[in-house]
Design a protein around this motif. Structure first.
Motif, PDB file in Angstrom:
ATOM      1  N   LEU A  36       0.911  -1.057  -0.224  1.00 53.37           N
ATOM      2  CA  LEU A  36       0.211   0.519  -0.213  1.00 53.37           C
ATOM      3  C   LEU A  36       0.999   1.173   0.146  1.00 53.37           C
ATOM      4  CD1 LEU A  36      -2.884  -0.830   2.479  1.00 53.37           C
ATOM      5  CD2 LEU A  36      -3.132  -1.022  -0.068  1.00 53.37           C
ATOM      6  N   PHE A  37       1.404   1.728   0.954  1.00 52.78           N
ATOM      7  CA  PHE A  37       2.653   2.249   1.061  1.00 52.78           C
ATOM      8  C   PHE A  37       3.503   2.329  -0.296  1.00 52.78           C
ATOM      9  CE2 PHE A  37       6.811   4.381   1.641  1.00 52.78           C
ATOM     10  CZ  PHE A  37       6.916   5.588   2.499  1.00 52.78           C
ATOM     11  N   TYR A  38       4.383   1.300  -1.134  1.00 50.29           N
ATOM     12  CA  TYR A  38       4.614   1.435  -2.340  1.00 50.29           C
ATOM     13  C   TYR A  38       3.595   2.212  -3.200  1.00 50.29           C
ATOM     14  CZ  TYR A  38       6.314  -0.234  -6.863  1.00 50.29           C
ATOM     15  OH  TYR A  38       6.872  -0.143  -8.208  1.00 50.29           O
ATOM     16  N   ASP A  39       2.090   1.954  -3.666  1.00 56.42           N
ATOM     17  CA  ASP A  39       1.612   1.884  -4.365  1.00 56.42           C
ATOM     18  C   ASP A  39       1.453   3.333  -4.478  1.00 56.42           C
ATOM     19  OD1 ASP A  39       0.854  -0.211  -5.711  1.00 56.42           O
ATOM     20  OD2 ASP A  39      -0.542  -1.088  -5.356  1.00 56.42           O
ATOM     21  N   LYS A  40       1.220   3.702  -3.080  1.00 58.48           N
ATOM     22  CA  LYS A  40       1.253   4.841  -3.149  1.00 58.48           C
ATOM     23  C   LYS A  40       1.919   6.216  -3.207  1.00 58.48           C
ATOM     24  CE  LYS A  40      -1.040   8.421   0.665  1.00 58.48           C
ATOM     25  NZ  LYS A  40      -2.184   8.371   1.907  1.00 58.48           N
ATOM     26  N   PHE A  41       3.223   5.953  -2.903  1.00 54.35           N
ATOM     27  CA  PHE A  41       3.768   6.973  -2.674  1.00 54.35           C
ATOM     28  C   PHE A  41       5.157   6.658  -3.473  1.00 54.35           C
ATOM     29  CE2 PHE A  41       2.436   7.536   1.410  1.00 54.35           C
ATOM     30  CZ  PHE A  41       2.041   8.515   1.438  1.00 54.35           C
ATOM     31  N   LEU A  42       5.450   5.556  -4.191  1.00 56.95           N
ATOM     32  CA  LEU A  42       6.603   4.907  -4.673  1.00 56.95           C
ATOM     33  C   LEU A  42       6.733   4.576  -6.021  1.00 56.95           C
ATOM     34  CD1 LEU A  42       8.891   3.466  -1.766  1.00 56.95           C
ATOM     35  CD2 LEU A  42       9.643   5.816  -2.270  1.00 56.95           C
ATOM     36  N   LYS A  43       5.111   3.659  -6.501  1.00 51.27           N
ATOM     37  CA  LYS A  43       5.229   3.601  -7.973  1.00 51.27           C
ATOM     38  C   LYS A  43       5.496   4.200  -8.767  1.00 51.27           C
ATOM     39  CE  LYS A  43       1.663   0.990 -10.070  1.00 51.27           C
ATOM     40  NZ  LYS A  43       0.443   0.011  -9.753  1.00 51.27           N
ATOM     41  N   GLY A  44       5.663   4.021 -10.305  1.00 55.25           N
ATOM     42  CA  GLY A  44       6.657   4.950 -11.222  1.00 55.25           C
ATOM     43  C   GLY A  44       7.851   5.413 -10.907  1.00 55.25           C
ATOM     44  N   LYS A  45       8.663   5.789  -9.954  1.00 56.39           N
ATOM     45  CA  LYS A  45       9.025   6.012  -9.694  1.00 56.39           C
ATOM     46  C   LYS A  45      10.481   5.488  -9.993  1.00 56.39           C
ATOM     47  CE  LYS A  45       7.602   8.974  -6.052  1.00 56.39           C
ATOM     48  NZ  LYS A  45       7.562  10.214  -7.004  1.00 56.39           N
ATOM     49  N   ASP A  46      11.935   6.435 -10.721  1.00 59.38           N
ATOM     50  CA  ASP A  46      13.148   5.491 -10.451  1.00 59.38           C
ATOM     51  C   ASP A  46      14.309   5.851  -9.646  1.00 59.38           C
ATOM     52  OD1 ASP A  46      12.405   4.241 -12.923  1.00 59.38           O
ATOM     53  OD2 ASP A  46      12.477   6.072 -13.864  1.00 59.38           O
ATOM     54  N   PRO A  47      14.511   4.626  -9.361  1.00 64.10           N
ATOM     55  CA  PRO A  47      16.563   5.377  -8.391  1.00 64.10           C
ATOM     56  C   PRO A  47      16.943   6.723  -8.925  1.00 64.10           C
ATOM     57  CG  PRO A  47      16.927   3.289  -9.268  1.00 64.10           C
ATOM     58  CD  PRO A  47      14.995   3.611 -10.133  1.00 64.10           C
ATOM     59  N   THR A  48      17.388   7.573  -7.733  1.00 67.96           N
ATOM     60  CA  THR A  48      18.192   8.583  -8.135  1.00 67.96           C
ATOM     61  C   THR A  48      19.346   8.099  -8.777  1.00 67.96           C
ATOM     62  OG1 THR A  48      17.081   9.751  -6.834  1.00 67.96           O
ATOM     63  CG2 THR A  48      18.867  10.777  -7.161  1.00 67.96           C
ATOM     64  N   PRO A  49      20.120   8.176  -9.963  1.00 66.33           N
ATOM     65  CA  PRO A  49      21.896   7.708 -10.435  1.00 66.33           C
ATOM     66  C   PRO A  49      22.667   8.698  -9.695  1.00 66.33           C
ATOM     67  CG  PRO A  49      20.365   8.911 -12.695  1.00 66.33           C
ATOM     68  CD  PRO A  49      19.748   8.713 -10.759  1.00 66.33           C
ATOM     69  N   ASP A  50      22.506  10.324  -9.027  1.00 68.65           N
ATOM     70  CA  ASP A  50      23.630  10.363  -8.364  1.00 68.65           C
ATOM     71  C   ASP A  50      23.258  10.780  -7.139  1.00 68.65           C
ATOM     72  OD1 ASP A  50      21.367  12.230  -8.943  1.00 68.65           O
ATOM     73  OD2 ASP A  50      22.991  13.683  -9.649  1.00 68.65           O
ATOM     74  N   PHE A  51      22.641   9.611  -5.820  1.00 69.74           N
ATOM     75  CA  PHE A  51      22.379   9.749  -5.226  1.00 69.74           C
ATOM     76  C   PHE A  51      23.616  10.403  -4.184  1.00 69.74           C
ATOM     77  CE2 PHE A  51      21.448   8.191  -0.482  1.00 69.74           C
ATOM     78  CZ  PHE A  51      20.175   8.582  -0.855  1.00 69.74           C
ATOM     79  N   ARG A  52      24.531   9.210  -4.109  1.00 65.62           N
ATOM     80  CA  ARG A  52      25.868   9.612  -3.420  1.00 65.62           C
ATOM     81  C   ARG A  52      26.729  11.024  -3.240  1.00 65.62           C
ATOM     82  NH1 ARG A  52      28.289   5.183  -0.327  1.00 65.62           N
ATOM     83  NH2 ARG A  52      30.156   6.361  -0.086  1.00 65.62           N
ATOM     84  N   SER A  53      26.447  11.594  -4.666  1.00 64.37           N
ATOM     85  CA  SER A  53      27.298  13.051  -4.672  1.00 64.37           C
ATOM     86  C   SER A  53      25.760  14.059  -4.554  1.00 64.37           C
ATOM     87  CB  SER A  53      27.405  13.124  -6.002  1.00 64.37           C
ATOM     88  OG  SER A  53      26.039  13.223  -7.064  1.00 64.37           O
ATOM     89  N   ARG A  54      24.669  13.801  -4.581  1.00 62.23           N
ATOM     90  CA  ARG A  54      23.313  15.170  -3.764  1.00 62.23           C
ATOM     91  C   ARG A  54      23.226  14.949  -2.041  1.00 62.23           C
ATOM     92  NH1 ARG A  54      18.762  15.596  -7.706  1.00 62.23           N
ATOM     93  NH2 ARG A  54      18.292  16.594  -5.539  1.00 62.23           N
ATOM     94  N   LEU A  55      24.020  13.057  -1.967  1.00 68.70           N
ATOM     95  CA  LEU A  55      23.863  13.232  -0.578  1.00 68.70           C
ATOM     96  C   LEU A  55      25.239  14.401   0.153  1.00 68.70           C
ATOM     97  CD1 LEU A  55      22.736  12.002   2.117  1.00 68.70           C
ATOM     98  CD2 LEU A  55      24.276  10.664   1.793  1.00 68.70           C
ATOM     99  N   GLY A  56      26.163  14.372  -0.769  1.00 65.69           N
ATOM    100  CA  GLY A  56      27.163  14.832  -0.202  1.00 65.69           C
ATOM    101  C   GLY A  56      27.152  16.747  -0.457  1.00 65.69           C
ATOM    102  N   SER A  57      26.428  16.920  -1.493  1.00 62.09           N
ATOM    103  CA  SER A  57      26.007  18.214  -1.127  1.00 62.09           C
ATOM    104  C   SER A  57      24.986  19.037  -0.911  1.00 62.09           C
ATOM    105  CB  SER A  57      26.476  18.387  -3.012  1.00 62.09           C
ATOM    106  OG  SER A  57      25.163  17.828  -3.928  1.00 62.09           O
ATOM    107  N   SER A  58      24.691  18.437  -0.430  1.00 62.52           N
ATOM    108  CA  SER A  58      22.241  17.969  -0.110  1.00 62.52           C
ATOM    109  C   SER A  58      22.904  19.411   0.938  1.00 62.52           C
ATOM    110  CB  SER A  58      21.842  17.517   0.668  1.00 62.52           C
ATOM    111  OG  SER A  58      21.418  17.843   1.032  1.00 62.52           O
ATOM    112  N   HIS A  59      22.061  20.780   1.349  1.00 54.27           N
ATOM    113  CA  HIS A  59      22.311  21.558   2.042  1.00 54.27           C
ATOM    114  C   HIS A  59      21.500  21.125   2.895  1.00 54.27           C
ATOM    115  CE1 HIS A  59      23.442  23.843  -1.035  1.00 54.27           C
ATOM    116  NE2 HIS A  59      23.567  24.816  -0.677  1.00 54.27           N
ATOM    117  N   SER A  60      20.433  20.461   3.521  1.00 56.01           N
ATOM    118  CA  SER A  60      19.627  19.618   4.112  1.00 56.01           C
ATOM    119  C   SER A  60      19.178  18.965   3.860  1.00 56.01           C
ATOM    120  CB  SER A  60      18.422  21.225   4.448  1.00 56.01           C
ATOM    121  OG  SER A  60      16.991  20.064   4.904  1.00 56.01           O
ATOM    122  N   ILE A  61      18.895  17.662   4.828  1.00 51.30           N
ATOM    123  CA  ILE A  61      18.717  16.042   4.903  1.00 51.30           C
ATOM    124  C   ILE A  61      17.518  16.465   5.545  1.00 51.30           C
ATOM    125  CG2 ILE A  61      19.014  14.078   5.070  1.00 51.30           C
ATOM    126  CD1 ILE A  61      21.620  14.779   3.984  1.00 51.30           C
TER     127      ILE A  61
END
Length: 196
Positions: A36-61
């Protein structure tokens, strides 16, 4: 740090207002354990290819969920808490990070571990950083607050003032409780009385 110490961990995070997912396996674990959570929030989304670099440069998590396919939550949570504690202590972080079980419905037999990391500002730590930078002592500070999240700061500063409508715990810890409320400019009144 978590991914290097706990191989197989997958992440979702709110970085600078965007929800980013680290691996396709994250989606598979959520879909299997909480469809149910998957269908409501994640269905149709893709992983973020540059997740680690975005994490490192993020101003706010704002928050991060960590899922693991074979380590249950009861084991995963303390492992992550130790990593976070070591990392924040070594970096003299001005944010506190809480580590709790993630709000995802896992079946009783699920081997998937789900943990939430959430940053919370610590006003005391922020003031300590300023004191060190500017060569000040705790006695040099006058702090204002009205709730439980101010207690640590109140204990550290020289003087503290809370409004008349503050939570009782703040009134007990503050060095002064104003006769004015938040809506009656208690801060301006205190500044005038202390500093003219």
């Amino acid at each position: 740090q978590i991914s290097s110490e706990i191989p197989g961990a997958c992440f979702a995070a709110d970085m600078d207002g965007d929800i980013l997912i680290s691996h396709a396996e994250y989606f598979a674990m959520v879909q299997e354990n909480d469809p149910l959570f998957y269908d409501k929030f994640l269905k149709g989304k893709d992983p973020t290819p540059d997740f680690r670099s975005r994490l490192g440069s993020s101003h706010s998590i704002a928050w991060m969920w960590v899922l693991h396919p074979t380590i249950p939550t009861a084991e995963l949570q303390p492992q992550i808490a130790r990593i976070v504690e070591r990392h924040t202590r070594n970096d003299n972080a001005t944010q506190e990070v809480t580590v709790t079980s993630a709000p995802i419905t896992l079946g009783e037999q699920a081997q998937v571990g789900a943990v939430t990391l959430k940053q919370q500002a610590n006003k005391r730590i922020g003031l300590q950083v300023l004191a060190e930078r500017w060569g000040l002592e705790p006695a040099d500070f006058l702090a204002f607050g009205d709730a439980a999240n101010d207690l640590d700061m109140f204990a550290w500063v020289g003087r503290s003032v809370c409004p008349a409508n503050a939570q009782e715990c703040a009134k007990v810890r503050a060095t002064e409780t104003s006769g004015l409320t938040n809506d009656e400019e208690f801060i301006a009144d205190a500044l005038e009385r202390y500093y003219g």
